[in-house]
Write a protein that holds these residues in place. Sequence first.
Motif: not given
Length: 567
Positions: A245-254
């Motif tokens: 989930q972090g791998v997906l969410l962090a790039p989306l936030m960036q």
Amino acid sequence: MSAVTGDRVLVRAVRHGGPWVAVLVLAALAVAAADLLLPAALGAAVDAALTPGARPGRWIAAAVALIVVIAVAEILTGLAAGLSTARATARLRHTLVRHVFALAPGAARRHPAGDLVSRLVGQVPGAAGAGAAVALAGTALVPPLGSLVALTIIDPWLGATFVTGLLVLTLLLRTYVVDTADATTRYQRTQSDIAARLTEALTGARTITAAGTVEPEIRRVLRPLPDLGRHGAHTWDAIGRAAAQGVLLAPLMQLAVVGVAGLALSAGRLTPGAVLAALQYVALGAGLGGVVGVLGRIARSRAGCRRTAEILAEPLHQYGGQDLPPGNGRLELRGVTVHHPAGADHPPVLDHVDLVIPAGATVAVVGPSGAGKSTLAGACGRLLDPDEGEVLLDGVPLPRVGHDALRHAIGHAFARPVLVGATVGSAIALGPGSPAGHRIRAAAQAARVDTVVERLPDGYDTRLADTPLSGGEVQRLGIARSLGAERLLVLDDATSSLDTVTEYEVGRALLDAADRRTRVVVTHRAATAARADRVAWLDRGRLRGYAEHRVLWQNRAYRELFAGEDR
């Protein structure tokens, strides 16, 4: 005693970490603060480099200084975390060991030795890491919150974009902590079950080998292994889900912040340095690696605290504060009943036993297997409390007597004694009253083990671990250990491994007419019963007879207790 919960143990573990927890908090805050200042310094350096006539050197120097602070504070963080955890581990283990040794008998039976060792060795350190975990979790909030503030200062739209993703991230991490803590608790519980089974098997290794049941025993010990694997897989699944989930969410936030920052740059609201700082802030605030690691520590700590709390919540063996009056050990049992551990569906182990043993008398306790002899012996010395009725020593109910007074008054010897101590002499001195050197030798002589000890390389100073002893010699050392008691000796089949001659000699010493202490002797031998003043004959938990051996011998059922014995 008030209920002990996992949260209370967690608070206690944090407190046990001592000043190193405070050092850890300060060092972790220094790391977080430097991490938050570094993007601003680098962004200012970029803008200064792009501005004619500006001097980026001071900003570069500031960035280097911040990197040095981060490195030093990270080292101090690791040191403080290790020392606070080590300190808390020692304190919690000490607390748990003291509690285990003071458990009420019923509570002690609920926890096999392997289970207790597993909690003490494997799970207390996890609980003790609560101080470091809580401190790091608290400071782990600083980077995302600080990044939010910094992004909002740079541009309010950047802050609004970032906070949306941060709320989603918070919900995901909360689910991760709950799932991981539950899976870890189940894993530790199954691990303790395997440890308990293994301890039982190791204790009876010779019997298992002789019976040829090694393979079935291996299967029994390892039967919970699939459950262990399943709980471990659940733990890793939770970690994997959080990471994915972090791998997906962090790039989306960036990506969202990059888009908003790009628009602001093209509109002239942001400088290139500000865009660089914004990108670093979103990476710092959305980074899951450190947060997942810290939350994993909290989950393990909570699981360890729960397992530790389960033992600390067990009731202790309570003692009174009363001293014994002058006397020589008159023992009285009034309506003593001990229920079967399996519940009311089974007949009681002892059923309304009434018995009076005069001061200085020797009473042999006999009966078939399962008659309740050892339970009676335990009740006489308050190794267990009856469910109904009471036991009095010199007119005082045993629960009213203070711990030291009771243990000085009563000595125990068992069929399979466990010798505790660094040397043979200290193993004997472990008994009531901690006797001095001459009394240790006198006790060994009375137990007819003095000649054995004197043949050892260093006599009474010989290391116990280096002393090969037969079963009978161990029993005699156990008897010697009990002889420091002042009023009552309880010998629970304590001469069963002795040969006939040695048993006779030990019996003569124990039944010395000059010794005015009361003796309760559980035995299977007619000769021992014959030397006693009276015999308490138990059958199915009830007192079937209480008289001299020669009187009871007229009863055929009594004689059959000793059938096949060479008298």
